[in-house]
Design a protein around this motif. Structure first.
Motif, PDB file in Angstrom:
ATOM      1  N   GLU A   8      -4.866 -23.846  -4.172  1.00  0.00           N
ATOM      2  CA  GLU A   8      -4.800 -22.502  -3.731  1.00  0.00           C
ATOM      3  C   GLU A   8      -4.674 -22.743  -1.804  1.00  0.00           C
ATOM      4  O   GLU A   8      -4.211 -21.824  -1.442  1.00  0.00           O
ATOM      5  N   ASP A   9      -4.793 -23.832  -1.709  1.00  0.00           N
ATOM      6  CA  ASP A   9      -4.753 -24.232  -0.187  1.00  0.00           C
ATOM      7  C   ASP A   9      -3.245 -24.771  -0.078  1.00  0.00           C
ATOM      8  O   ASP A   9      -2.887 -25.761  -0.821  1.00  0.00           O
ATOM      9  N   ALA A  10      -2.729 -24.571   0.945  1.00  0.00           N
ATOM     10  CA  ALA A  10      -1.254 -25.045   1.518  1.00  0.00           C
ATOM     11  C   ALA A  10      -1.419 -26.693   1.748  1.00  0.00           C
ATOM     12  O   ALA A  10      -2.399 -27.138   2.077  1.00  0.00           O
ATOM     13  N   PRO A  11      -0.409 -27.258   1.297  1.00  0.00           N
ATOM     14  CA  PRO A  11      -0.245 -28.805   1.592  1.00  0.00           C
ATOM     15  C   PRO A  11      -0.530 -29.024   3.079  1.00  0.00           C
ATOM     16  O   PRO A  11      -0.178 -28.260   4.025  1.00  0.00           O
ATOM     17  N   ASP A  12      -1.303 -29.995   3.390  1.00  0.00           N
ATOM     18  CA  ASP A  12      -1.269 -30.436   4.897  1.00  0.00           C
ATOM     19  C   ASP A  12       0.047 -30.722   5.457  1.00  0.00           C
ATOM     20  O   ASP A  12       0.960 -31.467   4.838  1.00  0.00           O
ATOM     21  N   PRO A  13       0.462 -30.305   6.570  1.00  0.00           N
ATOM     22  CA  PRO A  13       1.492 -30.690   7.267  1.00  0.00           C
ATOM     23  C   PRO A  13       1.778 -32.252   7.648  1.00  0.00           C
ATOM     24  O   PRO A  13       0.769 -33.134   7.774  1.00  0.00           O
ATOM     25  N   VAL A  14       2.843 -32.581   7.433  1.00  0.00           N
ATOM     26  CA  VAL A  14       3.076 -33.986   7.653  1.00  0.00           C
ATOM     27  C   VAL A  14       3.387 -34.408   9.198  1.00  0.00           C
ATOM     28  O   VAL A  14       4.479 -33.703   9.719  1.00  0.00           O
ATOM     29  N   GLU A  15       2.811 -34.969   9.872  1.00  0.00           N
ATOM     30  CA  GLU A  15       2.860 -35.299  10.884  1.00  0.00           C
ATOM     31  C   GLU A  15       3.230 -36.775  11.415  1.00  0.00           C
ATOM     32  O   GLU A  15       2.151 -37.589  11.101  1.00  0.00           O
ATOM     33  N   PRO A 211      -7.574 -35.945   5.288  1.00  0.00           N
ATOM     34  CA  PRO A 211      -7.991 -35.121   4.134  1.00  0.00           C
ATOM     35  C   PRO A 211      -8.269 -36.074   2.686  1.00  0.00           C
ATOM     36  O   PRO A 211      -7.389 -36.952   2.709  1.00  0.00           O
ATOM     37  N   ASP A 212      -9.268 -35.772   2.238  1.00  0.00           N
ATOM     38  CA  ASP A 212      -9.447 -36.263   0.715  1.00  0.00           C
ATOM     39  C   ASP A 212      -8.320 -36.448  -0.149  1.00  0.00           C
ATOM     40  O   ASP A 212      -7.914 -37.464  -0.935  1.00  0.00           O
ATOM     41  N   ARG A 213      -7.365 -35.230   0.034  1.00  0.00           N
ATOM     42  CA  ARG A 213      -6.362 -35.283  -0.959  1.00  0.00           C
ATOM     43  C   ARG A 213      -4.977 -35.988  -0.269  1.00  0.00           C
ATOM     44  O   ARG A 213      -3.984 -35.593  -0.669  1.00  0.00           O
ATOM     45  N   PHE A 214      -5.206 -36.642   0.574  1.00  0.00           N
ATOM     46  CA  PHE A 214      -4.077 -37.330   1.455  1.00  0.00           C
ATOM     47  C   PHE A 214      -3.097 -37.606   0.417  1.00  0.00           C
ATOM     48  O   PHE A 214      -1.679 -37.379   0.752  1.00  0.00           O
ATOM     49  N   TYR A 215      -3.196 -38.501  -0.618  1.00  0.00           N
ATOM     50  CA  TYR A 215      -2.310 -39.165  -1.548  1.00  0.00           C
ATOM     51  C   TYR A 215      -1.745 -38.126  -2.701  1.00  0.00           C
ATOM     52  O   TYR A 215      -0.910 -38.573  -3.353  1.00  0.00           O
ATOM     53  N   ASP A 222       7.796 -31.664  -1.558  1.00  0.00           N
ATOM     54  CA  ASP A 222       8.986 -32.738  -1.656  1.00  0.00           C
ATOM     55  C   ASP A 222       8.711 -34.155  -1.817  1.00  0.00           C
ATOM     56  O   ASP A 222       7.781 -34.338  -0.910  1.00  0.00           O
ATOM     57  N   PHE A 223       9.480 -34.833  -2.556  1.00  0.00           N
ATOM     58  CA  PHE A 223       9.151 -36.348  -2.324  1.00  0.00           C
ATOM     59  C   PHE A 223       9.475 -36.992  -1.083  1.00  0.00           C
ATOM     60  O   PHE A 223       8.444 -37.756  -0.626  1.00  0.00           O
ATOM     61  N   GLY A 224      10.428 -36.592  -0.509  1.00  0.00           N
ATOM     62  CA  GLY A 224      10.925 -37.387   0.884  1.00  0.00           C
ATOM     63  C   GLY A 224       9.535 -37.148   1.658  1.00  0.00           C
ATOM     64  O   GLY A 224       9.139 -38.359   2.367  1.00  0.00           O
ATOM     65  N   PRO A 225       9.043 -36.111   2.132  1.00  0.00           N
ATOM     66  CA  PRO A 225       8.005 -36.076   3.298  1.00  0.00           C
ATOM     67  C   PRO A 225       6.839 -36.984   2.677  1.00  0.00           C
ATOM     68  O   PRO A 225       6.168 -37.406   3.604  1.00  0.00           O
ATOM     69  N   HIS A 226       6.531 -36.697   1.369  1.00  0.00           N
ATOM     70  CA  HIS A 226       5.307 -37.389   0.954  1.00  0.00           C
ATOM     71  C   HIS A 226       5.525 -38.823   0.942  1.00  0.00           C
ATOM     72  O   HIS A 226       4.737 -39.535   1.306  1.00  0.00           O
ATOM     73  N   LEU A 227       6.809 -39.304   0.881  1.00  0.00           N
ATOM     74  CA  LEU A 227       7.200 -40.972   0.873  1.00  0.00           C
ATOM     75  C   LEU A 227       6.867 -41.242   2.467  1.00  0.00           C
ATOM     76  O   LEU A 227       6.148 -42.268   2.641  1.00  0.00           O
ATOM     77  N   LEU A 228       7.368 -40.659   3.209  1.00  0.00           N
ATOM     78  CA  LEU A 228       7.359 -40.816   4.678  1.00  0.00           C
ATOM     79  C   LEU A 228       5.909 -40.819   5.255  1.00  0.00           C
ATOM     80  O   LEU A 228       5.175 -41.610   5.937  1.00  0.00           O
ATOM     81  N   LYS A 229       5.231 -39.797   4.648  1.00  0.00           N
ATOM     82  CA  LYS A 229       3.707 -39.745   5.127  1.00  0.00           C
ATOM     83  C   LYS A 229       3.045 -40.961   4.620  1.00  0.00           C
ATOM     84  O   LYS A 229       1.841 -41.581   5.481  1.00  0.00           O
TER      85      LYS A 229
END
Length: 279
Positions: A8-15, A211-215, A222-229
């Protein structure tokens, strides 16, 4: 119908800051090199191994385990495990948080993943999955008998098949209801007599301050931003694998009862691990 789970909550921004980009390079390059070289070695050995050993993989079965263990060393993510590995022939079922589950579950035990047929067509990931011996299945009831036969061949060859009964990855903060469809194959007459199933709880502990849901990796992320994060995280968190006792399929009346038991084991393990993390 989209089978993916959505929060229900949007994914956390990748910074990613300057240190983060440096870590992306320092971790990403050796990780990519290890995967590439590992794939080449696996394919080369399999060309010799397959004609001699057929479905058995006395050598190449160890390569995904080597890659899984060293992937976490490169990433800096701590891996903790509790419980005993099953010795009986059968399958492993676990909850699903992200692509990191594959490295984690391979690191401790030699397993062969069961995945939807579409994954075989994905660039790079599909090649890796095929080389590692992944079992691809179609969501087609007419293929059920054929797939059960394939499971039987792999299980009788001593392969430990690994399923994600939730059918999708999540934010890692919950365990979704287990789908019972794949459990039906375990009750085939030629499998039920010797088949065991081991539930495994996978718990990701986020890096300090994140955040607890970091991983978690879910929905349309998208896979790319998650991998970079993940590559950029400093410090890193950890992943915990809890191996529950394996149970005989013959001890359950049907697939629904077995699926419900495994779900309860995984969910309770997840709850206890999260509670302990918050104390």
């Amino acid at each position: 119908m989209n089978p993916s789970w959505h929060s229900e909550d949007a994914p956390d921004p990748v910074e990613i800051g300057a240190l983060g980009w440096l870590l992306v390079i320092l971790r990403g390059v050796p990780l990519a090199a290890m995967l590439f070289v590992g794939l080449l070695v696996l394919v080369a050995i399999r060309l010799i191994e397959k004609p001699i050993c057929g479905m058995h993989r006395p050598v190449t079965a160890f390569l995904p385990q080597f890659v899984g263990r060293n992937a976490f060393r490169i990433l800096g993510i701590k891996l903790r495990t509790t419980g005993d590995l099953m010795r009986e022939r059968g399958a492993v079922v676990a909850n699903h948080t992200s692509w990191l589950d594959i490295f984690a579950l391979n690191a401790r035990k030699r397993v062969y993943f069961v995945s939807k047929d579409e994954v075989a067509q994905w660039p790079a990931i599909g090649w890796l999955a095929r080389a590692a011996g992944t079992v691809f299945i179609e969501r087609n009831p007419r293929k059920a008998r054929e797939q059960t036969k394939l499971f039987e061949e792999r299980l009788r060859a001593g392969h430990k098949l690994l399923f994600f009964p939730e059918g999708t990855s999540t934010d890692g903060l919950r365990v979704l209801p287990f789908k019972t469809t794949l459990f039906a194959a375990f009750f085939a007459p030629k499998l039920r007599s010797f088949m065991y199933v081991q539930p495994v709880t996978v718990v990701f502990h986020a890096p300090k301050g994140q955040p607890d849901r970091f991983y978690g990796w879910w929905g349309d992320m998208d896979f790319g931003p998650h991998l970079l994060k993940t590559l950029a995280a400093w410090p890193q968190g950890s992943v915990e694998l809890i191996y529950h006792p394996a149970v005989p399929v013959a001890g359950f009346a049907d697939r629904k009862e077995l699926a419900r038991f495994c779900e309860d084991q995984v969910r309770n393990g997840h709850y206890r691990a999260v509670e302990a993390d918050q104390d």
